[in-house]
Scaffold this active site. Structure first.
Site, short mmCIF file in Angstrom:
data_model
loop_
_atom_site.label_atom_id
_atom_site.label_comp_id
_atom_site.label_asym_id
_atom_site.label_seq_id
_atom_site.Cartn_x
_atom_site.Cartn_y
_atom_site.Cartn_z
N ARG A 79 -82.55 24.79 -11.58
CA ARG A 79 -81.80 25.67 -12.50
C ARG A 79 -82.56 26.97 -12.74
O ARG A 79 -82.01 28.05 -12.52
CB ARG A 79 -81.45 24.92 -13.79
CG ARG A 79 -80.69 25.75 -14.79
CD ARG A 79 -79.80 24.92 -15.72
NE ARG A 79 -80.34 23.64 -16.09
CZ ARG A 79 -81.27 23.43 -17.02
NH1 ARG A 79 -81.79 24.44 -17.69
NH2 ARG A 79 -81.69 22.21 -17.28
N LYS A 89 -66.49 40.74 -5.90
CA LYS A 89 -65.58 41.77 -5.36
C LYS A 89 -66.26 42.49 -4.20
O LYS A 89 -66.77 41.86 -3.29
CB LYS A 89 -65.17 42.72 -6.48
CG LYS A 89 -64.90 42.05 -7.83
CD LYS A 89 -63.67 41.19 -7.80
CE LYS A 89 -63.51 40.52 -9.16
NZ LYS A 89 -62.51 39.47 -9.12
C1 LIG Z 1 -64.30 44.61 -13.75
C2 LIG Z 1 -64.52 43.13 -13.71
N1 LIG Z 1 -65.56 42.60 -14.37
C3 LIG Z 1 -65.79 41.27 -14.35
C4 LIG Z 1 -64.98 40.41 -13.68
C5 LIG Z 1 -65.26 38.93 -13.72
O1 LIG Z 1 -65.81 38.55 -12.52
P1 LIG Z 1 -65.75 37.05 -11.93
O2 LIG Z 1 -64.34 36.81 -11.52
O3 LIG Z 1 -66.74 37.07 -10.83
O4 LIG Z 1 -66.15 36.14 -13.05
C6 LIG Z 1 -63.89 40.90 -12.98
C7 LIG Z 1 -62.99 39.99 -12.24
O5 LIG Z 1 -61.94 40.38 -11.75
C8 LIG Z 1 -63.65 42.30 -13.00
O6 LIG Z 1 -62.61 42.84 -12.34
#
Ligand SMILES: Cc1ncc(COP(=O)(O)O)c(C=O)c1O
Length: 377
Positions: free
Chosen positions: A58, A203
Site C-alpha cells: 500500500r 484521460k
Molecule cells: C476534470 C476532471 N477531473 C477529475 C475527474 C475524475 O477522474 P477519474 O474519473 O479518474 O476519477 C474527471 C473525470 O471525468 C474530470 O473530467
C-alpha cells in the site's frame, strides 16, 4: 528525479515524454522495468522495514514510484498517484479542509467534485462556494482553498490561473488546479502560481482508455507529505500493472496531443461554419471567449471541444450515423468519442455534446463528422 529528468531541463515535449521517469540505462535491463507485483516484500529478519525501500504494497511499490517520477518531471514537482482522479481530488480536499473552512469550487467543472462537496464536505461543516471558471471571482478573504479546473469540463471555459493565484495568495488561500483536460504538456499550473495540481490521469495523460489513474503534484513538502499520509491511510493506490501501463503510455503523450489538437482545430472550424451546429467551443479558436486567457497561459490547447446539436434525438442520429465517433463518456483517448452530457445529469442543454478528438487522420475524421451531421438531418 530520473537520470533523464536531471539531464533534460531544456528538452522539448517529445523528448521529455519518451524519457520521463526512466531509470539509468543498465546493460541487460529493459528501458522501462516491468511491473512489480507484491503485497508484502521480504523483510530483513533483523533490521525489519528500515533495511529496504519496500515493505508493504500500500505505501511502497517501485513501479508506482517510477510513474510518480515521470509525472513529477512533467509537472515540475513531487507527485503522488492515486487510484483515480476522484481519489486524488477528494484526498486533497479532505487533507486540507477542516470544519469551518471555506472552499471555492468550479460551478461548471467535473460534476462528481460538486456532488462530493454537497454530500460530504458540507456535512463536515465546510462552506462550499461555487464560482464560474471564467469568473468573476469573489473576495478570497476567509477562503482556505480555491480549486480551479481549467479548461473546465465540459463547458471549456478557462480561468486565469496567475490572476486567481495572486489574489488568493494575498488573502492567505491555497490554490489547486485540476489539470486533467490540459495535461502537464498543455499547461504548468505550478509555474503559473498554483500550490498544487490534481488531475485524472485516466484521460489524455495516459490516453488509451484502459485504466483509471489520478495524481497530485506539488512543490510544497508539507502538502506532499500530508497527501502521502492520507493515501497510505485511506488506501486509494493504483495497482502495479496500471502504473506500468500508464508509464508506457506517457511516452507518446506529445504525439497524441499534437494529433488531437490538430483534429480539434480543423473540426472546430468545420463545425463553426455549419448552420446546423451551434455554440461551438474550443479555447484554441481566436473567436472563442476563452482564447485570450488560454493563449496567454497554455502551452497547447487539448483536443476536446463542445457544441450543441439541438436535441437528444439529433445527437443520437449523429452518433448512430458516424463510423469513427464512439458514444462514450471520458475524453482524451486515442479514439474519437462524444458524450451528451445531460444524460449524466450535467447542467447542460439536451443537445450539448462534449467531443473528444482522437488520433485518427484529420481528413478521415472531418469527412466522417460532416457525413454523420448530414445524415442526422
Ligand atoms: C476534470 C476532471 N477531473 C477529475 C475527474 C475524475 O477522474 P477519474 O474519473 O479518474 O476519477 C474527471 C473525470 O471525468 C474530470 O473530467
Amino acid at each position: 528525479m530520473s537520470a533523464a529528468g536531471a539531464a533534460g531541463g531544456n528538452w522539448g515535449d517529445g523528448t521529455r515524454s519518451v524519457h520521463a521517469g526512466l531509470p539509468e540505462a543498465v546493460p541487460g535491463q529493459p528501458f522501462l522495468p516491468g511491473p512489480v507485483f507484491a503485497a508484502p516484500y521480504h523483510l530483513d529478519p533483523e533490521r525489519g522495514p528500515s533495511a529496504a525501500a519496500d515493505g508493504y504494497g500500500r505505501p511502497d511499490n517501485p513501479t508506482r514510484r517510477l510513474l510518480e517520477t515521470a509525472i513529477g518531471e512533467l509537472e515540475g514537482a513531487d507527485c503522488r498517484v492515486f487510484a483515480s482522479g476522484q481519489a486524488a481530488i477528494t484526498g486533497l480536499l479532505l487533507t486540507v479542509l477542516r470544519p469551518g473552512d471555506t472552499v471555492l469550487l468550479p460551478a461548471d467543472g467535473y460534476f462528481s467534485v460538486r456532488s462530493f462537496a454537497s454530500d460530504t464536505l458540507e456535512q463536515l461543516g465546510v462552506r462550499v462556494v461555487l464560482v464560474p471558471t471564467a469568473g468573476p471571482y469573489p473576495s478570497f478573504d476567509g477562503v482556505r482553498l480555491v480549486l480551479l479546473e481549467t479548461p473546465a469540463n465540459p463547458g471549456l471555459d478557462v480561468a486565469d490561473v496567475r490572476a486567481v493565484a495572486a489574489a488568493a495568495h494575498a488573502a492567505g488561500a491555497l490554490v489547486a488546479v485540476d489539470n486533467t483536460t490540459a495535461t502537464p504538456l498543455g499547461q504548468r499550473p505550478l509555474d503559473l502560481g498554483a500550490d498544487v495540481v490534481v488531475a485524472s490521469g485516466t484521460k489524455a495523460l495516459t490516453g488509451h482508455s484502459d485504466l483509471l489513474l489520478g495524481y497530485l503534484a506539488t512543490r510544497d513538502a508539507g502538502l506532499r507529505d500530508a497527501a502521502t499520509t492520507w493515501r497510505n491511510a485511506t488506501g486509494g493506490v493504483p495497482g502495479a500493472f496500471d502504473c506500468w501501463l500508464a508509464h508506457r503510455s506517457l511516452a507518446t503523450l506529445d504525439l497524441r496531443l499534437a494529433r488531437q489538437t490538430a483534429n480539434a482545430r480543423a473540426l472546430a472550424d468545420l463545425l463553426a461554419a455549419r448552420p446546423d451546429v451551434t455554440g461551438v467551443r474550443w479555447p484554441g479558436r481566436p473567436e472563442d471567449p476563452a482564447y485570450p486567457v488560454a493563449s496567454a497561459q497554455m502551452r497547447r490547447v487539448p483536443g476536446v471541444l463542445s457544441f450543441d446539436l439541438g436535441d437528444e434525438r439529433r445527437v443520437a442520429r449523429f452518433l448512430g450515423a458516424s463510423r469513427l465517433v464512439a458514444a462514450a463518456t471520458s475524453f482524451g483517448g486515442l479514439h474519437t468519442t462524444a458524450d451528451r452530457r445531460a444524460q449524466w445529469g450535467d447542467d447542460t442543454a439536451p443537445g450539448f455534446v462534449r467531443f473528444s478528438c482522437g488520433i485518427e487522420d484529420t481528413a478521415d475524421l472531418l469527412a466522417d463528422v460532416a457525413a454523420a451531421l448530414d445524415a442526422a438531418g
